[in-house]
Design an enzyme around this catalytic site. Sequence first.
Site, PDB file in Angstrom:
ATOM      1  N   ASP A 141     -66.636  38.842  15.181  1.00 57.80           N
ATOM      2  CA  ASP A 141     -66.392  38.002  14.001  1.00 57.80           C
ATOM      3  C   ASP A 141     -67.332  38.446  12.897  1.00 57.80           C
ATOM      4  OD1 ASP A 141     -64.473  35.769  14.821  1.00 57.80           O
ATOM      5  OD2 ASP A 141     -65.975  35.578  16.395  1.00 57.80           O
ATOM      6  N   ARG A 149     -71.555  38.269  12.881  1.00 55.91           N
ATOM      7  CA  ARG A 149     -72.201  38.487  14.181  1.00 55.91           C
ATOM      8  C   ARG A 149     -73.067  39.739  14.202  1.00 55.91           C
ATOM      9  NH1 ARG A 149     -70.946  33.350  15.366  1.00 55.91           N
ATOM     10  NH2 ARG A 149     -68.760  33.037  15.948  1.00 55.91           N
ATOM     11  N   ARG A 210     -66.236  29.721   4.120  1.00 56.96           N
ATOM     12  CA  ARG A 210     -65.623  30.835   4.853  1.00 56.96           C
ATOM     13  C   ARG A 210     -64.260  31.192   4.249  1.00 56.96           C
ATOM     14  NH1 ARG A 210     -65.279  28.841  10.822  1.00 56.96           N
ATOM     15  NH2 ARG A 210     -64.506  30.977  11.167  1.00 56.96           N
ATOM     16  N   LYS A 240     -56.779  34.324  10.010  1.00 56.02           N
ATOM     17  CA  LYS A 240     -57.012  33.119  10.799  1.00 56.02           C
ATOM     18  C   LYS A 240     -57.247  31.925   9.857  1.00 56.02           C
ATOM     19  CE  LYS A 240     -61.981  34.066  11.489  1.00 56.02           C
ATOM     20  NZ  LYS A 240     -63.004  34.506  12.447  1.00 56.02           N
ATOM     21  N   HIS A 241     -56.927  30.696  10.293  1.00 58.31           N
ATOM     22  CA  HIS A 241     -56.535  30.202  11.619  1.00 58.31           C
ATOM     23  C   HIS A 241     -55.176  29.517  11.464  1.00 58.31           C
ATOM     24  CE1 HIS A 241     -60.961  30.076  11.171  1.00 58.31           C
ATOM     25  NE2 HIS A 241     -61.027  30.415  12.448  1.00 58.31           N
ATOM     26  N   HIS A 253     -64.414  23.285  17.224  1.00 56.96           N
ATOM     27  CA  HIS A 253     -65.341  23.691  18.281  1.00 56.96           C
ATOM     28  C   HIS A 253     -65.757  22.486  19.131  1.00 56.96           C
ATOM     29  CE1 HIS A 253     -65.786  27.079  15.466  1.00 56.96           C
ATOM     30  NE2 HIS A 253     -66.119  27.797  16.523  1.00 56.96           N
ATOM     31  N   ASP A 326     -57.539  31.332  19.128  1.00 62.75           N
ATOM     32  CA  ASP A 326     -58.947  31.138  18.839  1.00 62.75           C
ATOM     33  C   ASP A 326     -59.649  31.036  20.195  1.00 62.75           C
ATOM     34  OD1 ASP A 326     -61.339  30.700  17.523  1.00 62.75           O
ATOM     35  OD2 ASP A 326     -60.577  29.084  16.254  1.00 62.75           O
TER      36      ASP A 326
END
Length: 430
Positions: A141, A149, A210, A240-241, A253, A326
């Site tokens: 990601d 990341r 984001r 995404k998403h 999450h 996801d």
Amino acid sequence: MGTAGLLVITLAACGGGGGPAGATPSGGKAAPPAKTTPPAPSPSLAQAQPDPVERVLSKMSVEEKVGQLLMPVLYGTSADTVSGENQARYSAQTPAKVIAKYHLGGVILFPHNIKSVGQVVGLTNGLQQASKGVPLLIGTDQENGLVARMSALMTDFPGASQIGATKNPDMSRAVAKATGVELRALGVNLDFAPVADVNVNPRNPVIGPRAFGKDPERVATMVSAAVKGFADAKVAATAKHFPGHGDTTVDSHTGLPVIKHTKAEWEQIDAPPFKAAIDAGVDAVMSAHIVFPKLDPSGDPATLSKPILTGLLRQKLGFKGVISTDALNMAGVRQKYNDGEIAVRAVLAGADLLLMPNNLPKAYQAVLAAVKSGRISQERLDESVTRLLELKQARGLLTKAPVASAEEAADVLRSAEHRKLAAAVLRAAR
């Protein structure tokens, strides 16, 4: 995958001399023409040279096909790192052994896998060497901004909201290309970016900056440009998403968001960036763990919804690439079903890539059992594996994995050119 037309050999008959019809040169009655068998048509080019994806698919066992669907997190900074985490989760000590045990089609990298440029290059090369059959999709990601990341090694590019504020799609394309070039230098060939959500809810706890913004048209333009930028770098992109996570007040999450848009509102607000990504040739689309009652009243999240993944994304929007879930360890997808059933239902809904199963052994065994029982048909399994192999072929990963170079990566990562681009975006966003 083109197919050549059939080569047809046409035989022309030649006429005889000037005598009367049906007569021989000596004046006798002509003998009936001899019966001949016409030559068989030449084989087509497609028959002579089988499609590479079909050739690879035909040699795979059911176990290998199921493994292609899986992309877990592995623990360690090299392919041979012995990790108690791997042993506890996968009953295999090293990343290389996990890849071999489950015939994995891919791996996703996180900060715990990253120490230095040379180490990451060694890791990705080692992971590829451990995959004895088809090369791996190695993903991460790297959205830039809040979710990055590989930030310890890569250029610190502005996030999507700042790129959106420039109102310049050329900058979106340039940042995506530069990001892709750096990822590819490290041996990463798939980025779970760009974010295609339209952030229309200021209380959204998971998307926010984001996203490229709150205007569907601007977001669509920026997403399309980013997809093209990743393609310029020969790295696979993921929008995404789906069907759109922009109007939520719950983080998927930790919970299960519900979006109350009507279908008409979805078409006006949420759909345009995904349409734009598909038109730009995006490699993959990631599902969202959100309930969207007006698109599917079942109460299942989109990741497990056939009306959404197959009905809307495949049939209505015409997407032919890879559908990724996801992360399957998120709370939003784990409220109604166990970890094995989640994997099976995701495939039945239309997903091809099962990202980060909460329990890899259960997910693998459940999908394998569903195929053997006929709940997931062989045809359905082959559809997903074919899409994944086609993605790999498009990115040069079908039969031979590229080998990353630490020296080349050191020249590319945080290059003066890329740092200059990052600064230019920040200036334009003000």
